[in-house]
Design a protein around this motif. Sequence first.
Motif, PDB file in Angstrom:
ATOM      1  N   GLU A   2       0.889  -1.114   0.131  1.00  0.00           N
ATOM      2  CA  GLU A   2       0.048   0.117   0.076  1.00  0.00           C
ATOM      3  C   GLU A   2       0.922   1.373   0.037  1.00  0.00           C
ATOM      4  O   GLU A   2       2.123   1.095   0.601  1.00  0.00           O
ATOM      5  N   VAL A   5      -1.828   4.003   4.302  1.00  0.00           N
ATOM      6  CA  VAL A   5      -2.689   3.521   5.372  1.00  0.00           C
ATOM      7  C   VAL A   5      -3.193   4.264   6.333  1.00  0.00           C
ATOM      8  O   VAL A   5      -2.140   5.074   6.887  1.00  0.00           O
ATOM      9  N   THR A  28      -5.665   3.482   1.650  1.00  0.00           N
ATOM     10  CA  THR A  28      -6.424   2.627   2.071  1.00  0.00           C
ATOM     11  C   THR A  28      -6.933   3.116   3.574  1.00  0.00           C
ATOM     12  O   THR A  28      -5.867   3.318   4.167  1.00  0.00           O
ATOM     13  N   HIS A 120     -13.054  -2.544   9.713  1.00  0.00           N
ATOM     14  CA  HIS A 120     -11.624  -3.284   9.871  1.00  0.00           C
ATOM     15  C   HIS A 120     -10.928  -2.140  10.876  1.00  0.00           C
ATOM     16  O   HIS A 120     -11.141  -1.137  10.890  1.00  0.00           O
ATOM     17  N   GLU A 133       4.701  -2.330   8.438  1.00  0.00           N
ATOM     18  CA  GLU A 133       3.865  -3.424   8.512  1.00  0.00           C
ATOM     19  C   GLU A 133       2.702  -3.172   9.710  1.00  0.00           C
ATOM     20  O   GLU A 133       2.775  -2.637  10.680  1.00  0.00           O
ATOM     21  N   TYR A 143      -5.517  -9.995   9.639  1.00  0.00           N
ATOM     22  CA  TYR A 143      -4.657 -10.101   8.343  1.00  0.00           C
ATOM     23  C   TYR A 143      -3.538  -8.950   8.383  1.00  0.00           C
ATOM     24  O   TYR A 143      -3.496  -8.239   9.517  1.00  0.00           O
ATOM     25  N   LEU A 145      -1.121  -5.817   6.295  1.00  0.00           N
ATOM     26  CA  LEU A 145      -0.828  -5.004   5.291  1.00  0.00           C
ATOM     27  C   LEU A 145       0.563  -4.575   5.229  1.00  0.00           C
ATOM     28  O   LEU A 145       0.957  -4.546   6.204  1.00  0.00           O
ATOM     29  N   ARG A 146       1.258  -4.036   4.148  1.00  0.00           N
ATOM     30  CA  ARG A 146       2.441  -3.340   4.201  1.00  0.00           C
ATOM     31  C   ARG A 146       2.237  -2.155   3.529  1.00  0.00           C
ATOM     32  O   ARG A 146       1.807  -2.163   2.425  1.00  0.00           O
ATOM     33  N   ALA A 147       2.748  -1.140   4.056  1.00  0.00           N
ATOM     34  CA  ALA A 147       2.540   0.399   3.532  1.00  0.00           C
ATOM     35  C   ALA A 147       3.811   1.116   3.672  1.00  0.00           C
ATOM     36  O   ALA A 147       4.735   0.923   4.335  1.00  0.00           O
TER      37      ALA A 147
END
Length: 464
Positions: A2, A5, A28, A120, A133, A143, A145-147
């Motif tokens: 991403e 975030v 996001t 979320h 991370e 879950y 995400l990597r941003a």
Amino acid sequence: MEEVVIAGAGPVGLRLAAELRLAGIGVTVLEPRPAPDPRSKALTIHPRTIELLASRGLHERFLSEGIPIPTGHFGMLDDRLDFRLLDTDFQYTLAIPQARTEELFEEHALAAGARILRGHRVTGVTDTGDAVEVAAEGPDGAYALRAEHVVGCDGTRSTVRQSAGIAFPGTTYSLVGWLADVVLDAPPEGGYSRATDHGGLMILPLPGGLHRMIGCAPEDVRSDWPGEPTLDEVRARAVAIAGTDFGLRAPVWLSRYTNASRQAERYRAGRVLLAGDAAHQHMPAGGVGLNVGVQDAMNLGWKLAAVMAGKAPADLLDTYHDERHPVGVDLLESTQAQTALFAAFSPDGQQLRALLSKMIAEQPGFARGLAERLSGLSVRYPPADPAAHPLTGLRAPNLRFRDGPCLLERLRSGRHVELDFADGRDELAGSRPDWASVRAALIRPDGHVAWATEDPAAPRPSPW
């Protein structure tokens, strides 16, 4: 991977998301609430925030739905601040529920291409140096995400702030006030405020026929939580302070607030940033909280976008903390001072209130200074160069020109705006003594003056 975030789809997160999308940055937004909260903590949009909305072409919907109020209060003093004296196109606050503000901001962010995931929640962040991370939970479980960057707009209990190890020092609460959104059969005309030794009461009209009653009393000076207020309690407080309950009935929301005051030590820790209530917690005095948060987002948005696009060096993000942290310090100073006035129930306290109220009525400079501070128009970001032009860092007024659109319209692209008065291209219309000798200027995307000169031959600087 991403790009950005954002934790939290309140007004600050949504405004930041739209601002990043204006520059083409992928966003996001993770929001724990499955749907927007119909209850509205904030009601007030101040003149500077309206200017910022106008600089993106967003203000007309707010103006069409909000109730303009040409005066404001400081510490619920009897004499009010007159916003009609301010140097702005918007000489009033707008009363509009936060729930509606969020709806309008969300519409705009979605139309701009932001991805908003409701239900979320960010549960943790880890800055690895080259990315962040993000641990999250959604309807289908945990879950990751990597941003490239994460921005915490997730409120005073910010998970992002805590995970990043950013301290949040300040004071716990010593005052527990109350609010009630109700129907009033005999409402006062316009805004209402009254303070006596029995307590203080303020009443604001809301769109849709409701009124908000806000107050505190001597028994509210406490450090324990008394539970949510009842309608009978609100009625008894109103009668004690105002001599009438204004025919209150049909409560939509009853809640309490406190004067806890805290501020994040850092607004940036590597690739993690904070904005809004995640960066500052305070007494909701004067309705400034949402406004300062939105102004955080407008300061951060163009800087983060420029860094991510490779247009500006990474240390531009340090100026976000350098510029907005002092604004947060001023915010806490103002709201804590107003808390002292709210709770000034003793005879001595009542005399202090009377004196300051008299100063507002009799000292125009003092009253205007408070109004400029409350409205957000007085903010100046100190220039790096002490020899910079005096306008540098100030918010630019909505300059009008003999040819072409006004300044707020020119800012709608979200880019810097260069003004050249030397060759007549940008001839000012109307009297602007503080700008009369300026030959060229560069205006930042958030409407503050990046650079100005009285030398027509001066070299034009890079925006970065």
